[in-house]
Design a protein around this motif. Structure first.
Motif, short mmCIF file in Angstrom:
data_model
loop_
_atom_site.label_atom_id
_atom_site.label_comp_id
_atom_site.label_asym_id
_atom_site.label_seq_id
_atom_site.Cartn_x
_atom_site.Cartn_y
_atom_site.Cartn_z
N ILE A 129 0.84 -1.19 0.00
CA ILE A 129 0.00 0.00 0.00
C ILE A 129 0.88 1.25 0.00
O ILE A 129 2.01 1.23 0.48
N TYR A 130 0.32 2.33 -0.54
CA TYR A 130 1.03 3.60 -0.66
C TYR A 130 0.17 4.69 -0.03
O TYR A 130 -0.51 5.44 -0.76
N PRO A 131 0.13 4.81 1.28
CA PRO A 131 -0.79 5.75 1.95
C PRO A 131 -0.62 7.20 1.49
O PRO A 131 -1.60 7.88 1.21
N GLU A 132 0.62 7.67 1.42
CA GLU A 132 0.85 9.06 1.04
C GLU A 132 0.43 9.32 -0.40
O GLU A 132 -0.25 10.31 -0.70
N ARG A 133 0.80 8.42 -1.30
CA ARG A 133 0.43 8.57 -2.70
C ARG A 133 -1.09 8.53 -2.88
O ARG A 133 -1.68 9.34 -3.59
N ASP A 134 -1.72 7.56 -2.21
CA ASP A 134 -3.17 7.41 -2.34
C ASP A 134 -3.90 8.62 -1.78
O ASP A 134 -4.91 9.07 -2.36
N MET A 135 -3.42 9.17 -0.67
CA MET A 135 -4.04 10.36 -0.12
C MET A 135 -3.88 11.54 -1.08
O MET A 135 -4.80 12.35 -1.27
N GLY A 136 -2.71 11.62 -1.69
CA GLY A 136 -2.48 12.68 -2.67
C GLY A 136 -3.40 12.56 -3.87
O GLY A 136 -3.93 13.55 -4.37
N LEU A 137 -3.61 11.32 -4.34
CA LEU A 137 -4.52 11.10 -5.46
C LEU A 137 -5.94 11.52 -5.11
O LEU A 137 -6.62 12.18 -5.89
N ARG A 138 -6.38 11.14 -3.91
CA ARG A 138 -7.74 11.47 -3.49
C ARG A 138 -7.93 12.99 -3.42
O ARG A 138 -8.95 13.52 -3.87
N LEU A 139 -6.93 13.65 -2.85
CA LEU A 139 -7.04 15.11 -2.72
C LEU A 139 -7.05 15.77 -4.09
O LEU A 139 -7.84 16.68 -4.36
N ALA A 140 -6.18 15.30 -4.99
CA ALA A 140 -6.10 15.88 -6.33
C ALA A 140 -7.42 15.73 -7.08
O ALA A 140 -7.91 16.66 -7.73
N HIS A 141 -8.03 14.54 -6.98
CA HIS A 141 -9.30 14.31 -7.67
C HIS A 141 -10.41 15.17 -7.06
O HIS A 141 -11.27 15.68 -7.79
N HIS A 142 -10.38 15.34 -5.76
CA HIS A 142 -11.41 16.16 -5.11
C HIS A 142 -11.23 17.64 -5.47
O HIS A 142 -12.21 18.36 -5.68
N LEU A 143 -9.98 18.08 -5.55
CA LEU A 143 -9.73 19.49 -5.87
C LEU A 143 -10.14 19.83 -7.30
O LEU A 143 -10.67 20.90 -7.57
N THR A 144 -9.89 18.90 -8.22
CA THR A 144 -10.20 19.16 -9.63
C THR A 144 -11.66 18.88 -9.95
O THR A 144 -12.20 19.44 -10.89
N SER A 145 -12.30 17.99 -9.18
CA SER A 145 -13.71 17.66 -9.38
C SER A 145 -14.38 17.62 -8.01
O SER A 145 -14.41 16.58 -7.37
N PRO A 146 -14.90 18.75 -7.53
CA PRO A 146 -15.46 18.83 -6.17
C PRO A 146 -16.54 17.79 -5.87
O PRO A 146 -16.76 17.45 -4.72
N ASN A 147 -17.22 17.29 -6.92
CA ASN A 147 -18.26 16.28 -6.69
C ASN A 147 -17.67 14.88 -6.46
O ASN A 147 -18.40 13.97 -6.06
N ILE A 148 -16.38 14.71 -6.72
CA ILE A 148 -15.72 13.44 -6.44
C ILE A 148 -15.27 13.45 -4.97
O ILE A 148 -14.35 14.16 -4.60
N LEU A 149 -15.97 12.68 -4.14
CA LEU A 149 -15.70 12.70 -2.71
C LEU A 149 -14.57 11.76 -2.32
O LEU A 149 -13.89 11.97 -1.33
N ASP A 150 -14.41 10.68 -3.09
CA ASP A 150 -13.34 9.73 -2.77
C ASP A 150 -12.88 9.06 -4.05
O ASP A 150 -13.63 8.97 -5.04
N TYR A 151 -11.63 8.60 -4.03
CA TYR A 151 -11.02 7.97 -5.20
C TYR A 151 -10.15 6.83 -4.72
O TYR A 151 -9.26 7.03 -3.89
N ILE A 152 -10.42 5.62 -5.19
CA ILE A 152 -9.65 4.45 -4.77
C ILE A 152 -9.08 3.76 -6.00
O ILE A 152 -9.83 3.37 -6.91
N GLU A 153 -7.78 3.60 -6.03
CA GLU A 153 -7.11 2.95 -7.15
C GLU A 153 -7.11 1.44 -6.92
O GLU A 153 -6.55 0.95 -5.94
#
Length: 231
Positions: A129-153
Motif C-alpha cells: 500500500i502507498y498511503p501518502e500517494r493514495d491520499m495525494g490522489l484522493r485530494l487531487a481528484h477532489h480538488l479538480t472535481s469537487p463532486n468526487i468525494l473519494d477515489y480508490i485505485e
C-alpha cells in the motif's frame, strides 16, 4: 524487549499485528482496536509502544529485524501483519522477509515509493500500500472535481470513485443518466445517508445528497470527472 499492556485475548476473533507506530501504523492499530479486534502493536521505540499500550490489546518494544524477537512474539500465529515502518526502507524489507519465512499471516506492507513497492512485491508481500500517494490522489481528484468525494485505485487500469450527485441528477434514475453508455463506467452502489444500495436497479431514482459508487477504467473515469466538474 520491553512489554506493555495486557495479554492477547483468546476470543476466536481475528488477530492483527501492526509493526511500526508512526502516524500510519498508529492510525491502523487504533482503528482496528476500535472495531473490537485483538491488536499487537510493535515498535523499536519504547516511548511509542508505551503511548499506544492503553489503546491496543498488547504493545511491545522490539526490533522487527530480529528474527528471534519476532518469533518470541508468536507473530506466525496472527491472521494479518501490517508492516507500517516509516522511512527505514531496509528495516521494512528485512521485516517482510522474516515474516515470509515464518509463513502463516497475510502480510500487508506500507511502501515509501514505487521502487520500494516493487521490491516488497518480489519478496512476497501479499499487499503493498502507498498511503501518502493514495491520499495525494484522493485530494487531487477532489480538488479538480469537487463532486468526487473519494477515489480508490484498484489497479493500474481500474479505479472506484464516490460521486456526489449534482442538482441536475436529482429525481433522475440510473437509466436516464446512462452513465455506462456515456462514460463506459458502472454504478456499483447508491449511498443514501447511512444506507447503501449495493444492487441498484435501472429505475432507482436519485435524491438530493445521494452518492454514486462508480467503477471503471481510469481514462473513462477521467471523462466522467471532467463532465461533472463542469456541472
Amino acid at each position: 524487549m520491553t512489554r506493555a499492556g495486557g495479554s492477547m485475548a483468546q476470543s476466536g476473533k481475528k488477530q492483527y499485528a501492526v509493526i511500526g507506530m508512526g502516524r500510519f501504523g498508529l492510525s491502523v492499530a487504533t482503528a482496528l482496536s476500535g472495531m473490537g479486534f485483538d491488536v499487537l502493536a510493535v515498535d523499536s521505540n519504547e516511548q511509542r509502544t508505551q503511548a499506544v499500550s492503553n489503546i491496543v490489546t498488547h504493545a511491545v518494544s522490539a526490533d522487527s529485524t530480529d528474527e528471534e524477537a519476532l518469533r518470541a512474539l508468536g507473530i506466525r500465529n496472527f491472521d494479518v501483519v501490517v508492516v507500517a515502518i516509516g522511512e527505514n526502507i531496509q528495516a521494512s524489507i528485512l521485516t517482510t522477509l522474516i515474516l515470509k519465512d515464518f509463513g502463516g499471516p497475510i502480510i500487508i506492507v506500507k511502501a515509501q515509493n514505487e521502487l520500494h513497492g516493487k521490491v516488497l512485491n518480489k519478496i512476497g508481500a501479499d499487499k503493498v500500500i502507498y498511503p501518502e500517494r493514495d491520499m495525494g490522489l484522493r485530494l487531487a481528484h477532489h480538488l479538480t472535481s469537487p463532486n468526487i468525494l473519494d477515489y480508490i485505485e484498484l489497479s493500474d487500469e481500474y479505479s472506484i470513485v464516490d460521486l456526489q450527485i449534482t442538482k441536475a441528477m436529482v429525481g433522475k434514475n440510473l437509466k436516464e443518466l446512462d452513465i455506462r453508455a456515456k462514460f463506459g463506467c458502472n454504478v456499483m452502489a447508491i449511498k443514501t445517508g447511512s444506507k447503501m444500495n449495493i444492487s441498484p436497479a435501472a429505475n432507482d431514482r436519485l435524491a438530493d445528497g445521494d452518492i454514486l459508487v462508480i467503477v471503471g477504467e481510469k481514462n473513462d473515469l477521467k471523462k466522467l470527472e471532467l463532465a461533472y466538474s463542469e456541472s
